[in-house]
Design a protein around this motif. Structure first.
Motif, PDB file in Angstrom:
ATOM      1  N   TYR A 244     -20.720   4.799 -12.247  1.00 36.45           N
ATOM      2  CA  TYR A 244     -19.546   5.516 -11.708  1.00 36.45           C
ATOM      3  C   TYR A 244     -19.239   5.045 -10.291  1.00 36.45           C
ATOM      4  O   TYR A 244     -19.043   5.839  -9.374  1.00 36.45           O
ATOM      5  N   VAL A 245     -19.189   3.734 -10.134  1.00 36.02           N
ATOM      6  CA  VAL A 245     -18.801   3.135  -8.848  1.00 36.02           C
ATOM      7  C   VAL A 245     -17.296   2.965  -8.904  1.00 36.02           C
ATOM      8  O   VAL A 245     -16.768   1.863  -9.048  1.00 36.02           O
ATOM      9  N   ARG A 246     -16.608   4.092  -8.751  1.00 34.70           N
ATOM     10  CA  ARG A 246     -15.157   4.061  -8.951  1.00 34.70           C
ATOM     11  C   ARG A 246     -14.524   5.400  -8.593  1.00 34.70           C
ATOM     12  O   ARG A 246     -15.215   6.398  -8.375  1.00 34.70           O
ATOM     13  N   PHE A 247     -13.214   5.389  -8.564  1.00 39.09           N
ATOM     14  CA  PHE A 247     -12.424   6.608  -8.441  1.00 39.09           C
ATOM     15  C   PHE A 247     -12.310   7.248  -9.840  1.00 39.09           C
ATOM     16  O   PHE A 247     -12.625   6.611 -10.856  1.00 39.09           O
TER      17      PHE A 247
ATOM     18  N   VAL B  64      -9.601  -0.741  -4.336  1.00 40.83           N
ATOM     19  CA  VAL B  64     -10.478  -1.869  -4.669  1.00 40.83           C
ATOM     20  C   VAL B  64     -11.355  -2.231  -3.471  1.00 40.83           C
ATOM     21  O   VAL B  64     -12.560  -2.489  -3.615  1.00 40.83           O
ATOM     22  N   GLU B  65     -10.758  -2.242  -2.295  1.00 41.31           N
ATOM     23  CA  GLU B  65     -11.511  -2.604  -1.099  1.00 41.31           C
ATOM     24  C   GLU B  65     -12.630  -1.595  -0.827  1.00 41.31           C
ATOM     25  O   GLU B  65     -13.757  -1.978  -0.496  1.00 41.31           O
ATOM     26  N   ALA B  66     -12.346  -0.308  -0.984  1.00 40.75           N
ATOM     27  CA  ALA B  66     -13.348   0.720  -0.726  1.00 40.75           C
ATOM     28  C   ALA B  66     -14.517   0.607  -1.698  1.00 40.75           C
ATOM     29  O   ALA B  66     -15.692   0.669  -1.299  1.00 40.75           O
ATOM     30  N   VAL B  67     -14.225   0.435  -2.975  1.00 42.55           N
ATOM     31  CA  VAL B  67     -15.280   0.322  -3.983  1.00 42.55           C
ATOM     32  C   VAL B  67     -16.115  -0.937  -3.748  1.00 42.55           C
ATOM     33  O   VAL B  67     -17.354  -0.898  -3.791  1.00 42.55           O
ATOM     34  N   THR B  68     -15.444  -2.051  -3.485  1.00 39.74           N
ATOM     35  CA  THR B  68     -16.155  -3.307  -3.249  1.00 39.74           C
ATOM     36  C   THR B  68     -17.010  -3.220  -1.988  1.00 39.74           C
ATOM     37  O   THR B  68     -18.147  -3.706  -1.956  1.00 39.74           O
ATOM     38  N   ASP B  69     -16.480  -2.588  -0.960  1.00 40.29           N
ATOM     39  CA  ASP B  69     -17.233  -2.444   0.291  1.00 40.29           C
ATOM     40  C   ASP B  69     -18.490  -1.602   0.083  1.00 40.29           C
ATOM     41  O   ASP B  69     -19.529  -1.867   0.705  1.00 40.29           O
TER      42      ASP B  69
ATOM     43  N   ILE C 115      -8.440  -7.900 -16.722  1.00 42.16           N
ATOM     44  CA  ILE C 115      -7.278  -7.766 -15.851  1.00 42.16           C
ATOM     45  C   ILE C 115      -7.690  -8.107 -14.424  1.00 42.16           C
ATOM     46  O   ILE C 115      -8.885  -8.174 -14.112  1.00 42.16           O
ATOM     47  N   GLU C 116      -6.704  -8.319 -13.571  1.00 38.64           N
ATOM     48  CA  GLU C 116      -7.009  -8.689 -12.184  1.00 38.64           C
ATOM     49  C   GLU C 116      -7.790  -7.580 -11.501  1.00 38.64           C
ATOM     50  O   GLU C 116      -8.808  -7.825 -10.844  1.00 38.64           O
ATOM     51  N   GLU C 117      -7.331  -6.358 -11.608  1.00 42.16           N
ATOM     52  CA  GLU C 117      -8.028  -5.192 -11.067  1.00 42.16           C
ATOM     53  C   GLU C 117      -7.451  -3.937 -11.686  1.00 42.16           C
ATOM     54  O   GLU C 117      -6.278  -3.883 -12.057  1.00 42.16           O
ATOM     55  N   THR C 118      -8.297  -2.926 -11.804  1.00 38.91           N
ATOM     56  CA  THR C 118      -7.841  -1.683 -12.427  1.00 38.91           C
ATOM     57  C   THR C 118      -6.937  -0.936 -11.448  1.00 38.91           C
ATOM     58  O   THR C 118      -7.260  -0.824 -10.267  1.00 38.91           O
ATOM     59  N   PRO C 119      -5.817  -0.403 -11.895  1.00 36.61           N
ATOM     60  CA  PRO C 119      -4.857   0.202 -10.968  1.00 36.61           C
ATOM     61  C   PRO C 119      -5.311   1.513 -10.337  1.00 36.61           C
ATOM     62  O   PRO C 119      -4.943   1.817  -9.206  1.00 36.61           O
ATOM     63  N   GLY C 120      -6.127   2.283 -11.063  1.00 33.51           N
ATOM     64  CA  GLY C 120      -6.488   3.602 -10.554  1.00 33.51           C
ATOM     65  C   GLY C 120      -7.894   3.720 -10.016  1.00 33.51           C
ATOM     66  O   GLY C 120      -8.127   4.315  -8.957  1.00 33.51           O
ATOM     67  N   ILE C 121      -8.863   3.153 -10.713  1.00 38.26           N
ATOM     68  CA  ILE C 121     -10.265   3.449 -10.398  1.00 38.26           C
ATOM     69  C   ILE C 121     -10.869   2.527  -9.343  1.00 38.26           C
ATOM     70  O   ILE C 121     -11.979   2.763  -8.867  1.00 38.26           O
ATOM     71  N   GLY C 122     -10.158   1.462  -8.973  1.00 38.15           N
ATOM     72  CA  GLY C 122     -10.624   0.627  -7.867  1.00 38.15           C
ATOM     73  C   GLY C 122     -11.659  -0.416  -8.226  1.00 38.15           C
ATOM     74  O   GLY C 122     -12.347  -0.932  -7.338  1.00 38.15           O
ATOM     75  N   GLN C 123     -11.791  -0.772  -9.497  1.00 38.37           N
ATOM     76  CA  GLN C 123     -12.772  -1.787  -9.886  1.00 38.37           C
ATOM     77  C   GLN C 123     -12.118  -3.148 -10.063  1.00 38.37           C
ATOM     78  O   GLN C 123     -11.186  -3.299 -10.844  1.00 38.37           O
ATOM     79  N   ASN C 124     -12.616  -4.115  -9.328  1.00 39.06           N
ATOM     80  CA  ASN C 124     -12.227  -5.512  -9.481  1.00 39.06           C
ATOM     81  C   ASN C 124     -13.469  -6.237  -9.977  1.00 39.06           C
ATOM     82  O   ASN C 124     -14.456  -6.376  -9.239  1.00 39.06           O
TER      83      ASN C 124
ATOM     84  N   ALA D  96     -33.613   1.986 -12.275  1.00 38.87           N
ATOM     85  CA  ALA D  96     -33.203   3.330 -11.851  1.00 38.87           C
ATOM     86  C   ALA D  96     -31.686   3.459 -11.927  1.00 38.87           C
ATOM     87  O   ALA D  96     -30.962   2.711 -11.272  1.00 38.87           O
ATOM     88  N   ARG D  97     -31.220   4.411 -12.711  1.00 40.31           N
ATOM     89  CA  ARG D  97     -29.778   4.663 -12.800  1.00 40.31           C
ATOM     90  C   ARG D  97     -29.390   5.731 -11.793  1.00 40.31           C
ATOM     91  O   ARG D  97     -29.964   6.828 -11.777  1.00 40.31           O
ATOM     92  N   ILE D  98     -28.404   5.415 -10.965  1.00 42.87           N
ATOM     93  CA  ILE D  98     -27.912   6.345  -9.949  1.00 42.87           C
ATOM     94  C   ILE D  98     -26.406   6.474 -10.099  1.00 42.87           C
ATOM     95  O   ILE D  98     -25.667   5.505  -9.889  1.00 42.87           O
ATOM     96  N   VAL D  99     -25.955   7.658 -10.483  1.00 42.50           N
ATOM     97  CA  VAL D  99     -24.516   7.927 -10.603  1.00 42.50           C
ATOM     98  C   VAL D  99     -23.989   8.202  -9.192  1.00 42.50           C
ATOM     99  O   VAL D  99     -24.517   9.059  -8.485  1.00 42.50           O
ATOM    100  N   VAL D 100     -22.957   7.490  -8.800  1.00 42.24           N
ATOM    101  CA  VAL D 100     -22.527   7.519  -7.400  1.00 42.24           C
ATOM    102  C   VAL D 100     -21.392   8.510  -7.141  1.00 42.24           C
ATOM    103  O   VAL D 100     -21.593   9.585  -6.597  1.00 42.24           O
ATOM    104  N   PHE D 101     -20.175   8.154  -7.525  1.00 41.60           N
ATOM    105  CA  PHE D 101     -19.024   8.928  -7.073  1.00 41.60           C
ATOM    106  C   PHE D 101     -18.631  10.081  -8.001  1.00 41.60           C
ATOM    107  O   PHE D 101     -17.785  10.898  -7.627  1.00 41.60           O
ATOM    108  N   LYS D 102     -19.196  10.144  -9.186  1.00 40.72           N
ATOM    109  CA  LYS D 102     -19.027  11.361  -9.984  1.00 40.72           C
ATOM    110  C   LYS D 102     -20.176  12.285  -9.608  1.00 40.72           C
ATOM    111  O   LYS D 102     -21.327  12.048  -9.961  1.00 40.72           O
ATOM    112  N   ASP D 103     -19.874  13.330  -8.864  1.00 42.27           N
ATOM    113  CA  ASP D 103     -20.935  14.157  -8.293  1.00 42.27           C
ATOM    114  C   ASP D 103     -20.386  15.563  -8.029  1.00 42.27           C
ATOM    115  O   ASP D 103     -19.932  15.884  -6.930  1.00 42.27           O
TER     116      ASP D 103
END
Length: 423
Positions: free
Chosen positions: A233-236, A266-271, A298-307, A168-175
């Motif tokens: 879309y688990v991201r900003f 990053v913390e919000a997305v991971t949480d 990369i270590e983590e994306t600067p804008g979208i919050g994905q590590n 099941a695909r669920i688009v999260v933060f793009k809504d």
């Protein structure tokens, strides 16, 4: 005479005394002999009784019928009533709600049944925020639901019958729908819900109410019988680091964090991912997350919050979107869309290195490309056919990545592809 008598009397008395001592010793010796023979006899009798009891116990054990214990006990896990066997390796395709619930679904079924494909990623919540089936009456999601899949349970029963693994695909933060209804959960500018260049709105990963909203949809999907919940879309929004100062939004529980903007996102997305995994544990489904492929580099994306590492530590499956068309010059490749084999090979090496450092790495199940990207070209675009699709699969397999998902936004997949090219 008297002396002899006295001496004789003395001797008789001594004899009598000694005879008493001997008799007493004989009594003790007799008792000893009795005990010597009686106790072993009793022990032997006891042993015989114990043997009998053991034999009876053995007999009872052998007479027991074998009890088939399910791998997961339904008392502790939700049972949807459907049973799916996890494939040797998931090889799946993307299916939209309208296709899953329409006349073309038979075409998609035929493709999977007649090839080495074995799974479908089916939209449950689409990119704009609507559900693809009608929930029960009175559901808070009813107003955002389309009746694309009129009988989702029957669809899943059919997949069970055919041995096709459902995701099941669920688009999260793009809504866009939720953002417009609840601007307080979104990002606004000048009092209006902010939208990107494609007129898409996002809700905020900082808002735990948004977490709950999406995880409850995931629970509905699990109850229907889906075996894997794939969050997309688990991201900003892209480029958020350039907009965070000009947009208005609530940071919720993260408002007082000492972390900088990048770390906080990053913390919000991971949480959220941790929360979703915990909430879905009862449903005994795999939790997977779609993630930009470049986040592994990369270590983590600067804008979208994905590590990449932190998300991978909290999911069962990580699905990097590694479409060659979505990379600029990278890995020393000037035009990745023209070199799918080389691009996927180089990416796979990086991902393997990152996941190899984790104690319990998730299953790697990347998204690959079966579509053209004419927007990249001034002339004719590179066509993606049998050779290009097989090149991506071959590159994954050569690097030990056996699972994959194929993306085509309109679900028109290249016929004749060998989905197990190394066999």
């Amino acid at each position: 005479m008297i002396q002899l008598y006295n001496r004789g009397k003395y001797n008789i008395g001594s004899l009598i005394s000694k005879m008493g001592e001997i008799r007493q010793k004989l009594i003790y010796f007799t008792l000893f002999l009795v005990l010597l023979f009686l106790i072993p006899a009793q022990m032997e009798a006891a042993s015989e009784d114990e043997v009998k009891m053991v034999k009876m116990h053995e007999s009872r054990i052998t007479n027991l019928q074998p009890l088939m214990v399910p791998e997961k006990i339904s008392r502790f896990y939700y049972d949807s009533g459907l049973e799916f066997t996890y494939p040797d390796a998931v090889r799946g395709i993307y299916v939209t709600g309208p296709v899953a619930g329409g006349s073309r679904f038979q075409e998609i079924l035929d493709l999977v049944e007649n090839t080495d494909l074995n799974a479908m990623v089916i939209d449950v919540k689409e990119d704009n925020g609507n559900l693809t089936f009608r929930p029960e009456e009175g559901s808070p999601y009813e107003e955002f639901a389309h009746n694309y899949i009129s009988e989702p349970r029957e669809m899943l029963e059919l997949l069970e019958e055919k041995g096709i693994y459902p995701i099941a695909r669920i688009v999260v933060f793009k809504d866009t729908l939720l953002a417009e209804k609840r601007p307080d959960l979104s990002f606004t500018k000048d009092g209006q819900v902010w939208k990107n260049g494609r007129q898409e709105a996002f809700v905020s990963p900082y808002q735990k109410e948004v977490w709950e909203y999406n995880v409850e949809i995931a629970k509905m999907a699990a109850e229907l019988g889906f075996q894997d919940i794939q969050f997309d879309y688990v991201r900003f929004p892209e480029g958020f680091e350039k907009r965070d100062e000009i947009l208005t939004y609530s940071e919720g529980d993260y408002a007082n964090s000492d972390l900088n903007g990048i770390k906080k996102r990053v913390e919000a997305v991971t949480d959220f991912v941790k929360y979703a995994k915990s909430e879905l544990e009862y449903y005994d489904v795999d939790v997977s997350v779609d993630i930009f492929g470049y986040s592994a580099t990369i270590e983590e994306t600067p804008g979208i919050g994905q590590n990449f590492t932190k998300i991978s530590e909290n999911v069962d499956v990580i699905s990097s979107m590694i479409y060659p068309s979505h990379w600029t010059a990278y890995f020393g490749i000037d035009f990745p869309d023209k070199e799918p084999y080389r691009l996927v090979t180089e990416y796979s090496k990086v991902e393997n290195e990152v996941l190899g450092k984790l104690e319990n790495p998730p299953t790697s199940r990347p998204w690959i490309q079966d579509f053209e990207a004419p927007w990249l070209y001034t002339g004719p675009a590179t066509e993606y056919g049998i050779a290009e699709v097989e090149a991506q699969i071959k590159a994954l397999n050569e690097n030990g990545i056996e699972e994959f998902l194929i993306w085509n936004p309109v679900n028109r997949y290249t016929p004749g592809v060998d989905y197990t090219p190394l066999d």
